[in-house]
Write a protein that holds these residues in place. Sequence first.
Motif, PDB file in Angstrom:
ATOM      1  N   THR A  65       0.959  -1.230   0.033  1.00  0.00           N
ATOM      2  CA  THR A  65       0.048   0.007  -0.028  1.00  0.00           C
ATOM      3  C   THR A  65       0.847   1.122  -0.064  1.00  0.00           C
ATOM      4  N   VAL A  66       0.418   2.192  -0.576  1.00  0.00           N
ATOM      5  CA  VAL A  66       1.483   3.416  -0.706  1.00  0.00           C
ATOM      6  C   VAL A  66       0.544   4.235   0.382  1.00  0.00           C
ATOM      7  N   VAL A  67       1.338   5.150   1.269  1.00  0.00           N
ATOM      8  CA  VAL A  67       1.022   5.813   2.411  1.00  0.00           C
ATOM      9  C   VAL A  67       1.240   7.145   2.024  1.00  0.00           C
ATOM     10  N   HIS A  68       0.006   7.983   1.999  1.00  0.00           N
ATOM     11  CA  HIS A  68       0.185   9.497   1.589  1.00  0.00           C
ATOM     12  C   HIS A  68       0.142  10.436   2.797  1.00  0.00           C
ATOM     13  N   ARG A  69      -0.382   9.883   3.691  1.00  0.00           N
ATOM     14  CA  ARG A  69      -0.459  10.723   4.999  1.00  0.00           C
ATOM     15  C   ARG A  69       0.127   9.872   6.026  1.00  0.00           C
ATOM     16  N   ALA A  70       1.122  10.654   6.641  1.00  0.00           N
ATOM     17  CA  ALA A  70       1.904  10.260   7.734  1.00  0.00           C
ATOM     18  C   ALA A  70       1.111   9.859   9.059  1.00  0.00           C
ATOM     19  N   THR A  77       6.240  11.712   3.283  1.00  0.00           N
ATOM     20  CA  THR A  77       5.353  10.733   2.224  1.00  0.00           C
ATOM     21  C   THR A  77       5.474  11.068   0.974  1.00  0.00           C
ATOM     22  N   PRO A  78       4.838  10.459  -0.297  1.00  0.00           N
ATOM     23  CA  PRO A  78       4.317   9.224   0.025  1.00  0.00           C
ATOM     24  C   PRO A  78       5.663   8.028   0.296  1.00  0.00           C
ATOM     25  N   TYR A  79       5.011   7.078   0.988  1.00  0.00           N
ATOM     26  CA  TYR A  79       6.061   5.870   1.038  1.00  0.00           C
ATOM     27  C   TYR A  79       5.358   4.533   0.821  1.00  0.00           C
ATOM     28  N   VAL A  80       5.910   3.674   0.704  1.00  0.00           N
ATOM     29  CA  VAL A  80       5.317   2.121   0.345  1.00  0.00           C
ATOM     30  C   VAL A  80       5.495   1.138   1.495  1.00  0.00           C
ATOM     31  N   THR A  94       7.360  -4.607   5.543  1.00  0.00           N
ATOM     32  CA  THR A  94       8.594  -3.979   5.352  1.00  0.00           C
ATOM     33  C   THR A  94       8.279  -2.643   4.460  1.00  0.00           C
ATOM     34  N   ARG A  95       9.473  -2.009   3.776  1.00  0.00           N
ATOM     35  CA  ARG A  95       8.992  -0.935   2.848  1.00  0.00           C
ATOM     36  C   ARG A  95       9.670  -1.194   1.596  1.00  0.00           C
ATOM     37  N   LEU A  96       9.141  -0.706   0.393  1.00  0.00           N
ATOM     38  CA  LEU A  96       9.615  -0.706  -0.696  1.00  0.00           C
ATOM     39  C   LEU A  96      10.196   0.477  -1.055  1.00  0.00           C
ATOM     40  N   VAL A  97      11.615   0.376  -1.768  1.00  0.00           N
ATOM     41  CA  VAL A  97      12.311   1.605  -2.051  1.00  0.00           C
ATOM     42  C   VAL A  97      12.811   1.560  -3.324  1.00  0.00           C
ATOM     43  N   GLY A  98      13.264   2.793  -3.743  1.00  0.00           N
ATOM     44  CA  GLY A  98      14.157   2.927  -4.909  1.00  0.00           C
ATOM     45  C   GLY A  98      13.141   2.925  -6.301  1.00  0.00           C
ATOM     46  N   ALA A  99      11.981   3.244  -6.124  1.00  0.00           N
ATOM     47  CA  ALA A  99      11.371   3.492  -7.490  1.00  0.00           C
ATOM     48  C   ALA A  99      10.008   4.348  -6.999  1.00  0.00           C
ATOM     49  N   PRO A 101       6.435   5.419  -6.173  1.00  0.00           N
ATOM     50  CA  PRO A 101       5.235   4.463  -5.453  1.00  0.00           C
ATOM     51  C   PRO A 101       4.408   3.916  -6.399  1.00  0.00           C
ATOM     52  N   SER A 102       3.991   4.600  -7.390  1.00  0.00           N
ATOM     53  CA  SER A 102       3.195   3.958  -8.578  1.00  0.00           C
ATOM     54  C   SER A 102       3.621   3.057  -9.238  1.00  0.00           C
ATOM     55  N   ALA A 103       5.002   2.740  -9.166  1.00  0.00           N
ATOM     56  CA  ALA A 103       5.537   2.107 -10.356  1.00  0.00           C
ATOM     57  C   ALA A 103       5.460   0.422  -9.741  1.00  0.00           C
ATOM     58  N   TRP A 104       4.890   0.293  -8.465  1.00  0.00           N
ATOM     59  CA  TRP A 104       4.925  -1.521  -7.882  1.00  0.00           C
ATOM     60  C   TRP A 104       3.701  -2.119  -8.485  1.00  0.00           C
ATOM     61  N   THR A 105       4.054  -3.381  -8.423  1.00  0.00           N
ATOM     62  CA  THR A 105       2.988  -4.259  -8.753  1.00  0.00           C
ATOM     63  C   THR A 105       3.327  -5.536  -8.088  1.00  0.00           C
TER      64      THR A 105
END
Length: 129
Positions: A65-70, A77-80, A94-99, A101-105
Amino acid sequence: MNEEIPVDGVTRPWWEATRERRLTVQRCLECGHRQHYPRALCTGCGGTALDFTDVSGRGTVDSFTVVHRAPRPGLETPYVVARVRLAEGPILLTRLVGADPSAWTCDEPVRVAWRPLPDGRHLPVFAKE
Ligand SMILES: [Zn+2]
């Protein structure tokens, strides 16, 4: 990510491994089950003889999920936030990094990356493979 993260007797070996950027999971010495997060009991058989074993750091995105509100001040924000299923089976929150936030599947292959903590430990996060 600079707040104090508590450690207890069950989680200490896991955290100590992160000082060397080694990702580990718990392994049951009675039934071989692997689990994360660290617990006092095996979730497979209830056994209490557990150790830690290194894992490859490779996995796939199970859900995210993408978090837009801390949830509190000081978080950018945003973070994944994601569930990553390790190649060895256990799931990490965990968190997804390096891309972007809209680029994950879901089902995307990822590998562990590390975020340093002020006391020398590291937090495992995941980046695209
Ligand atoms: Zn077991």
